[in-house]
Write a protein that holds these residues in place. Structure first.
Motif, mmCIF file in Angstrom:
data_model
loop_
_atom_site.group_PDB
_atom_site.id
_atom_site.type_symbol
_atom_site.label_atom_id
_atom_site.label_comp_id
_atom_site.label_asym_id
_atom_site.label_seq_id
_atom_site.Cartn_x
_atom_site.Cartn_y
_atom_site.Cartn_z
ATOM 1 N N GLY A 19 -4.477 -0.402 8.310
ATOM 2 C CA GLY A 19 -4.716 -1.766 7.854
ATOM 3 C C GLY A 19 -3.490 -2.637 7.780
ATOM 4 O O GLY A 19 -3.607 -3.869 7.729
ATOM 5 N N ARG B 33 -4.496 10.581 2.845
ATOM 6 C CA ARG B 33 -5.589 9.643 3.140
ATOM 7 C C ARG B 33 -5.152 8.213 2.874
ATOM 8 O O ARG B 33 -5.429 7.300 3.659
ATOM 9 N N ASP C 183 0.820 -1.212 0.000
ATOM 10 C CA ASP C 183 0.000 0.000 0.000
ATOM 11 C C ASP C 183 0.854 1.263 0.000
ATOM 12 O O ASP C 183 0.501 2.263 -0.642
ATOM 13 N N GLY D 26 -5.606 2.821 13.982
ATOM 14 C CA GLY D 26 -5.869 3.966 13.119
ATOM 15 C C GLY D 26 -4.627 4.812 12.944
ATOM 16 O O GLY D 26 -3.663 4.692 13.711
ATOM 17 N N SER E 184 -7.386 8.150 9.313
ATOM 18 C CA SER E 184 -8.163 6.984 8.880
ATOM 19 C C SER E 184 -9.552 6.988 9.501
ATOM 20 O O SER E 184 -10.477 6.347 8.980
ATOM 21 N N HIS E 185 -9.709 7.728 10.601
ATOM 22 C CA HIS E 185 -10.991 7.854 11.280
ATOM 23 C C HIS E 185 -11.194 9.327 11.657
ATOM 24 O O HIS E 185 -10.234 10.008 12.027
ATOM 25 N N THR F 168 -2.709 7.109 5.780
ATOM 26 C CA THR F 168 -3.342 6.757 7.056
ATOM 27 C C THR F 168 -4.133 5.459 6.952
ATOM 28 O O THR F 168 -4.154 4.664 7.890
ATOM 29 N N THR F 169 -4.753 5.239 5.806
ATOM 30 C CA THR F 169 -5.490 3.983 5.604
ATOM 31 C C THR F 169 -4.534 2.804 5.579
ATOM 32 O O THR F 169 -4.824 1.732 6.141
#
Length: 246
Positions: free
Chosen positions: A40, A32, A14, A47, A63-64, A35-36
């Protein structure tokens, strides 16, 4: 291996993908995606957040949404792990928010959103500084072992992604400016044609008239041309069939 315990194949994949460009690529999309990927791909991470500091301006992603609010609240307080990481340039590990006495006001905010452990990493991407935060709902989620390898990977991959994005934005800006210039030139040509049609003058004289009026009213020639073309088109739509243009 212990030194890479925080790096998983999913995270590596990623992070590498952050450097791929698309029509919607922007600083926001890179942050974005970062952070995602952290949420994950890092074991124990619940997060992630990212602060992009440049020219005393900050852009926050998470992420949140709760983490975005936590980072912004921390900045208002002026204390916390992200603040320390940004000011000192060093990594900050919080094993347990409830047991850490460095920032009592921050601890109250963090526990309100269920955060128990935090890892913040400052990453220099000249001319910007990124402060990356990893959060977990359980204490002791981020061991100091492996932090160095994670920081190195983030510095490399995020640096490449941001450099690619800035180059892409520069090219996109240049293309937009060129397109705007061409559109303005086309409008000026249309306005010249309208003046030539109504006054019977030459193209050079029509342009001089446009320039004279623009200087008198202190507006750009292209803006004046747009007004003239719009007005001509409006009159054309309203004119009864067969009636001559004024």
């Amino acid at each position: 291996m212990e030194s890479t315990a925080m790096i998983t194949p999913a995270l590596a994949r990623d992070l590498a993908g952050l450097g791929r460009l698309g029509a919607d690529t922007s600083t926001e999309s890179v942050l974005r995606g970062l952070t995602t990927a952290l949420a994950g791909g890092v074991p124990g991470c619940s997060g992630g957040s990212a602060e992009h500091w440049r020219d005393h301006r900050v852009l926050v992603s998470g992420s949140h949404s709760e983490l975005i609010m936590l980072v912004e609240a921390e900045r208002s307080l002026g204390e916390g792990p992200s603040t320390d990481a940004r000011q000192t340039g060093g990594r900050v590990v919080v094993g347990d928010v409830l047991a850490d006495g460095r920032w009592p006001r921050y601890a109250a905010l963090a526990t309100r959103w269920g955060v128990r452990s935090v890892l913040t990493l400052p990453i220099k991407v000249p001319p910007a500084l990124l402060v990356v935060g990893l959060y977990s709902v359980r204490p002791g989620a981020f061991s100091p072992v492996g932090v160095h390898a994670l920081a190195d990977m983030l510095t490399e991959q995020v640096g490449v992604a941001m450099a690619n994005m800035w180059d892409f934005e520069e090219v996109r800006t240049d293309a937009a400016q060129l397109q705007e210039a061409l559109a303005g030139r086309a409008l000026i040509d249309q306005a010249k044609g309208i003046i030539m049609q109504t006054s019977g003058c030459t193209a050079e004289a029509a342009f001089e008239e446009l320039r004279r009026i623009s200087q008198h009213h202190q507006v750009k020639v292209a803006d004046l041309a747009r007004l003239l073309v719009d007005e001509h088109q409006r009159k054309t739509r309203l004119r009864p069939p067969g009636e001559a243009v004024n």
